[in-house]
Design an enzyme around this catalytic site. Structure first.
Site, PDB file in Angstrom:
ATOM      1  N   ARG A  57      -4.212   1.521   7.918  1.00 40.40           N
ATOM      2  CA  ARG A  57      -4.287   1.512   9.379  1.00 40.40           C
ATOM      3  C   ARG A  57      -5.547   2.250   9.833  1.00 40.40           C
ATOM      4  NH1 ARG A  57       1.000   2.811   7.801  1.00 40.40           N
ATOM      5  NH2 ARG A  57       2.617   1.366   8.541  1.00 40.40           N
ATOM      6  N   LYS A  95       2.733   7.489  10.107  1.00 40.54           N
ATOM      7  CA  LYS A  95       3.665   6.814  11.001  1.00 40.54           C
ATOM      8  C   LYS A  95       5.119   6.992  10.573  1.00 40.54           C
ATOM      9  CE  LYS A  95       4.439   2.243  13.068  1.00 40.54           C
ATOM     10  NZ  LYS A  95       4.007   0.828  13.076  1.00 40.54           N
ATOM     11  N   ARG A 172      -5.407  -5.414   8.278  1.00 38.59           N
ATOM     12  CA  ARG A 172      -4.200  -4.983   7.548  1.00 38.59           C
ATOM     13  C   ARG A 172      -3.340  -6.202   7.217  1.00 38.59           C
ATOM     14  NH1 ARG A 172      -0.788  -0.709   6.541  1.00 38.59           N
ATOM     15  NH2 ARG A 172       1.374  -0.858   7.209  1.00 38.59           N
ATOM     16  N   HIS A 195       4.584  -0.265   4.223  1.00 37.60           N
ATOM     17  CA  HIS A 195       5.642  -0.827   5.061  1.00 37.60           C
ATOM     18  C   HIS A 195       6.969  -0.163   4.699  1.00 37.60           C
ATOM     19  CE1 HIS A 195       3.418  -4.842   6.026  1.00 37.60           C
ATOM     20  NE2 HIS A 195       3.181  -3.908   6.916  1.00 37.60           N
ATOM     21  N   TYR A 205       3.704 -12.694   6.735  1.00 40.76           N
ATOM     22  CA  TYR A 205       3.360 -13.874   5.947  1.00 40.76           C
ATOM     23  C   TYR A 205       4.141 -15.109   6.382  1.00 40.76           C
ATOM     24  CZ  TYR A 205       1.925 -16.405   1.730  1.00 40.76           C
ATOM     25  OH  TYR A 205       1.371 -17.293   0.856  1.00 40.76           O
TER      26      TYR A 205
END
Length: 225
Positions: A57, A95, A172, A195, A205
């Protein structure tokens, strides 16, 4: 309820819809290669290499310190981010817990970082005043990079590769799609990019092109004949 002042938490009755995010798969393979070529002369070339290869990120890249990078072992730790909070640039935790991670560096990332370090050392030697922030990606005087300044750099590059509307964050998504395209298992991809759930990984995707769908159905047709 914890203080036993009320018998029921009425907030649990609120129904919240699952938010929908605009997801873009990012750059296709040839455009990603073109970005790497076009950014060669950009002083932040290594940043774009890490964004494409590791799916980092923007805040993770800007908060990356040299102490988090082991060029000999070829690893990189992502443990903090740089963000503007209440009008000031601040270092804050990643995050989520899964966003804090150690990632192995492919050779191209190591080489890009080695070149970037040499460039940064030259800038330090030539600067009349240098602030040693310890960050990998800094301004020409060593200070943290303003997120808006990175945006200006990116806008020049995205125009050069013919994608004037592509967001930096889409790099990303490009990383995720390219890894999945070459058969990397979703749980490995999720670990690389940080993730929290493979469903997030596959959500990026899921937006397959018509040609990809056509190819998949053609394979099924051959299999059933």
């Amino acid at each position: 309820m914890r203080e036993e002042l009320i018998m029921r938490n009425v907030a649990t009755l609120v129904q919240v819809k699952t938010p929908k995010y605009r997801i873009n798969r990012g750059l296709e393979l040839e455009d990603a290669k073109k970005l790497l070529r076009e950014s060669q002369n950009d002083r932040l070339h290594a940043l774009y290499v890490l964004a494409l290869y590791l799916g980092m990120r923007r805040a993770e890249l800007l908060g990356l310190r040299w102490s988090d990078v082991d060029l000999e072992e070829g690893t990189l730790q992502i443990i903090q981010t740089l963000q503007r909070v209440k009008g000031e640039l601040q270092f804050v935790p990643t995050k989520t817990e899964t966003s804090e991670r150690t990632v192995p560096l492919p050779g191209i990332c190591v080489r890009a970082l080695v070149t970037h370090l040499a460039q940064q050392q030259r800038e330090q030697a030539e600067a009349t005043a240098w602030m040693d922030s310890g960050l990998v990606f800094t301004s020409t005087i060593g200070t943290p990079i303003e997120p808006d300044n990175l945006r200006r750099s990116w806008h020049v590059l995205r125009k050069a590769i013919g994608h004037p509307e592509t967001r930096f964050h889409d790099l990303r998504h490009s990383c995720v799609s390219l890894l999945l395209d070459i058969g990397v298992p979703p749980h490995i991809v999720a670990r690389i990019v940080g993730h929290s759930d493979t469903r997030v990984t596959m959500g990026i995707y899921a937006h397959a092109s018509v040609e990809e769908q056509r190819e998949a159905l053609a394979k099924l047709e051959d299999h059933l004949e």
